[in-house]
Write a protein that holds these residues in place. Structure first.
Motif, PDB file in Angstrom:
ATOM      1  N   ALA A   1      34.798  75.543  11.124  1.00  0.00           N
ATOM      2  CA  ALA A   1      35.518  76.388  10.163  1.00  0.00           C
ATOM      3  C   ALA A   1      37.023  76.152  10.240  1.00  0.00           C
ATOM      4  CB  ALA A   1      35.192  77.858  10.419  1.00  0.00           C
ATOM      5  N   LEU A   2      37.542  76.068  11.453  1.00  0.00           N
ATOM      6  CA  LEU A   2      38.984  75.813  11.601  1.00  0.00           C
ATOM      7  C   LEU A   2      39.356  74.424  11.101  1.00  0.00           C
ATOM      8  CD1 LEU A   2      39.643  77.466  15.074  1.00  0.00           C
ATOM      9  CD2 LEU A   2      40.393  78.276  12.827  1.00  0.00           C
ATOM     10  N   GLY A   3      38.497  73.447  11.354  1.00  0.00           N
ATOM     11  CA  GLY A   3      38.752  72.100  10.849  1.00  0.00           C
ATOM     12  C   GLY A   3      38.740  72.048   9.335  1.00  0.00           C
ATOM     13  N   ALA A   4      37.803  72.762   8.729  1.00  0.00           N
ATOM     14  CA  ALA A   4      37.717  72.803   7.269  1.00  0.00           C
ATOM     15  C   ALA A   4      38.954  73.472   6.667  1.00  0.00           C
ATOM     16  CB  ALA A   4      36.452  73.540   6.840  1.00  0.00           C
ATOM     17  N   ALA A   5      39.337  74.604   7.212  1.00  0.00           N
ATOM     18  CA  ALA A   5      40.512  75.325   6.685  1.00  0.00           C
ATOM     19  C   ALA A   5      41.785  74.512   6.897  1.00  0.00           C
ATOM     20  CB  ALA A   5      40.631  76.681   7.370  1.00  0.00           C
ATOM     21  N   GLY A   6      41.931  73.922   8.062  1.00  0.00           N
ATOM     22  CA  GLY A   6      43.118  73.106   8.332  1.00  0.00           C
ATOM     23  C   GLY A   6      43.219  71.912   7.411  1.00  0.00           C
ATOM     24  N   THR A   7      42.084  71.283   7.137  1.00  0.00           N
ATOM     25  CA  THR A   7      42.081  70.138   6.228  1.00  0.00           C
ATOM     26  C   THR A   7      42.439  70.564   4.812  1.00  0.00           C
ATOM     27  OG1 THR A   7      40.427  69.028   7.584  1.00  0.00           O
ATOM     28  CG2 THR A   7      40.684  68.238   5.328  1.00  0.00           C
ATOM     29  N   ALA A   8      41.935  71.697   4.378  1.00  0.00           N
ATOM     30  CA  ALA A   8      42.260  72.183   3.032  1.00  0.00           C
ATOM     31  C   ALA A   8      43.755  72.463   2.911  1.00  0.00           C
ATOM     32  CB  ALA A   8      41.460  73.435   2.717  1.00  0.00           C
ATOM     33  N   ILE A   9      44.339  73.085   3.914  1.00  0.00           N
ATOM     34  CA  ILE A   9      45.776  73.365   3.883  1.00  0.00           C
ATOM     35  C   ILE A   9      46.567  72.073   3.897  1.00  0.00           C
ATOM     36  CG2 ILE A   9      47.676  74.346   5.241  1.00  0.00           C
ATOM     37  CD1 ILE A   9      45.687  76.590   6.041  1.00  0.00           C
ATOM     38  N   LEU A  10      46.150  71.121   4.731  1.00  0.00           N
ATOM     39  CA  LEU A  10      46.839  69.830   4.803  1.00  0.00           C
ATOM     40  C   LEU A  10      46.770  69.090   3.472  1.00  0.00           C
ATOM     41  CD1 LEU A  10      48.248  67.561   6.405  1.00  0.00           C
ATOM     42  CD2 LEU A  10      45.962  66.748   7.026  1.00  0.00           C
ATOM     43  N   VAL A  11      45.595  69.027   2.865  1.00  0.00           N
ATOM     44  CA  VAL A  11      45.431  68.300   1.600  1.00  0.00           C
ATOM     45  C   VAL A  11      46.230  68.974   0.493  1.00  0.00           C
ATOM     46  CG1 VAL A  11      43.736  67.704  -0.187  1.00  0.00           C
ATOM     47  CG2 VAL A  11      43.233  67.260   2.217  1.00  0.00           C
TER      48      VAL A  11
ATOM     49  N   VAL B   1      36.310  67.200  18.781  1.00  0.00           N
ATOM     50  CA  VAL B   1      36.139  68.043  19.967  1.00  0.00           C
ATOM     51  C   VAL B   1      35.039  67.488  20.865  1.00  0.00           C
ATOM     52  CG1 VAL B   1      35.393  70.330  20.748  1.00  0.00           C
ATOM     53  CG2 VAL B   1      37.102  70.129  18.951  1.00  0.00           C
ATOM     54  N   GLN B   2      33.971  67.010  20.286  1.00  0.00           N
ATOM     55  CA  GLN B   2      32.913  66.434  21.112  1.00  0.00           C
ATOM     56  C   GLN B   2      33.391  65.177  21.831  1.00  0.00           C
ATOM     57  OE1 GLN B   2      29.342  66.004  18.801  1.00  0.00           O
ATOM     58  NE2 GLN B   2      28.763  68.129  19.174  1.00  0.00           N
TER      59      GLN B   2
ATOM     60  N   ILE C   1      27.974  78.935  18.202  1.00  0.00           N
ATOM     61  CA  ILE C   1      29.045  79.757  17.630  1.00  0.00           C
ATOM     62  C   ILE C   1      30.390  79.051  17.770  1.00  0.00           C
ATOM     63  CG2 ILE C   1      30.333  81.915  17.919  1.00  0.00           C
ATOM     64  CD1 ILE C   1      27.596  83.206  18.677  1.00  0.00           C
ATOM     65  N   VAL C   2      30.653  78.480  18.939  1.00  0.00           N
ATOM     66  CA  VAL C   2      31.914  77.758  19.146  1.00  0.00           C
ATOM     67  C   VAL C   2      31.985  76.551  18.224  1.00  0.00           C
ATOM     68  CG1 VAL C   2      33.206  76.355  20.807  1.00  0.00           C
ATOM     69  CG2 VAL C   2      32.291  78.571  21.492  1.00  0.00           C
ATOM     70  N   LEU C   3      30.891  75.824  18.095  1.00  0.00           N
ATOM     71  CA  LEU C   3      30.860  74.651  17.220  1.00  0.00           C
ATOM     72  C   LEU C   3      31.100  75.036  15.764  1.00  0.00           C
ATOM     73  CD1 LEU C   3      30.423  71.784  18.180  1.00  0.00           C
ATOM     74  CD2 LEU C   3      28.077  71.939  17.415  1.00  0.00           C
ATOM     75  N   LEU C   4      30.506  76.145  15.329  1.00  0.00           N
ATOM     76  CA  LEU C   4      30.742  76.617  13.965  1.00  0.00           C
ATOM     77  C   LEU C   4      32.195  77.061  13.773  1.00  0.00           C
ATOM     78  CD1 LEU C   4      27.450  78.600  13.280  1.00  0.00           C
ATOM     79  CD2 LEU C   4      28.147  76.417  12.277  1.00  0.00           C
ATOM     80  N   GLY C   5      32.776  77.674  14.813  1.00  0.00           N
ATOM     81  CA  GLY C   5      34.187  78.056  14.744  1.00  0.00           C
ATOM     82  C   GLY C   5      35.098  76.847  14.642  1.00  0.00           C
TER      83      GLY C   5
ATOM     84  N   PHE D   1      34.650  67.303   5.026  1.00  0.00           N
ATOM     85  CA  PHE D   1      35.096  66.171   5.836  1.00  0.00           C
ATOM     86  C   PHE D   1      35.912  66.650   7.035  1.00  0.00           C
ATOM     87  CE2 PHE D   1      34.666  64.590   1.460  1.00  0.00           C
ATOM     88  CZ  PHE D   1      33.679  63.644   1.662  1.00  0.00           C
ATOM     89  N   GLY D   2      36.754  67.656   6.813  1.00  0.00           N
ATOM     90  CA  GLY D   2      37.539  68.219   7.905  1.00  0.00           C
ATOM     91  C   GLY D   2      36.678  68.913   8.944  1.00  0.00           C
ATOM     92  N   ALA D   3      35.634  69.597   8.482  1.00  0.00           N
ATOM     93  CA  ALA D   3      34.732  70.279   9.415  1.00  0.00           C
ATOM     94  C   ALA D   3      34.020  69.273  10.309  1.00  0.00           C
ATOM     95  CB  ALA D   3      33.719  71.117   8.635  1.00  0.00           C
ATOM     96  N   VAL D   4      33.487  68.225   9.712  1.00  0.00           N
ATOM     97  CA  VAL D   4      32.786  67.200  10.493  1.00  0.00           C
ATOM     98  C   VAL D   4      33.752  66.498  11.437  1.00  0.00           C
ATOM     99  CG1 VAL D   4      31.564  64.991  10.308  1.00  0.00           C
ATOM    100  CG2 VAL D   4      30.966  66.879   8.782  1.00  0.00           C
ATOM    101  N   ALA D   5      34.940  66.157  10.943  1.00  0.00           N
ATOM    102  CA  ALA D   5      35.923  65.469  11.781  1.00  0.00           C
ATOM    103  C   ALA D   5      36.336  66.323  12.976  1.00  0.00           C
ATOM    104  CB  ALA D   5      37.147  65.096  10.953  1.00  0.00           C
ATOM    105  N   ALA D   6      36.505  67.623  12.761  1.00  0.00           N
ATOM    106  CA  ALA D   6      36.907  68.507  13.861  1.00  0.00           C
ATOM    107  C   ALA D   6      35.818  68.588  14.924  1.00  0.00           C
ATOM    108  CB  ALA D   6      37.224  69.905  13.321  1.00  0.00           C
TER     109      ALA D   6
END
Length: 116
Positions: free
Chosen positions: A94-104, A69-70, A87-91, A60-65
């Motif tokens: 990845a950052l959105g997913a990791a940030g969401t996991a840390i936040l949750v 950005v778009q 590559i930028v979109l995948l980055g 969910f964090g990856a999609v939201a990020a």
């Protein structure tokens, strides 16, 4: 631009998101990181149950990020022009997913008692 420096990167991000939004996002990232470190030090162990829940929130964090950005750059999936865009979109994802996991994980640990 022959080289990418840290001040140049900050200027580009401020131009993309606007100075106020960029600084707010940076301040929130610092705050969440400090709270995450506080929780890890306080609990002295990682709760694997909370960690699993946090990992389940990552897609969910990856999609939201990516969508955020778009939206901020006024672009869409049809504007992807080459490999570097992917590559930028995948980055970003990845950052959105990791940030969401840390936040949750942090929110779970702050709301529920340690060990729960």
């Amino acid at each position: 631009m022959k080289e990418l420096t840290f001040p140049t990167l900050i200027a580009v991000l401020e131009e993309m998101f606007g100075r106020g939004l960029f600084r707010t996002m940076a301040a929130l990232a610092v705050l969440i990181t400090v709270l995450y470190l506080y929780v890890l030090i306080r609990d002295r162990a990682v709760s694997w149950r909370k960690f699993l829940r946090a990992q389940l929130s990552m897609p969910f964090g990856a999609v939201a990020a990516v969508l955020f950005v778009q939206r901020m750059t006024h672009s869409g999936f049809g504007d992807i022009g080459g490999p570097i865009d992917v590559i930028v979109l995948l980055g970003v994802a990845a950052l959105g997913a990791a940030g969401t996991a840390i936040l949750v994980y942090t929110l779970q640990s702050l709301i529920r008692r340690p060990g729960a």
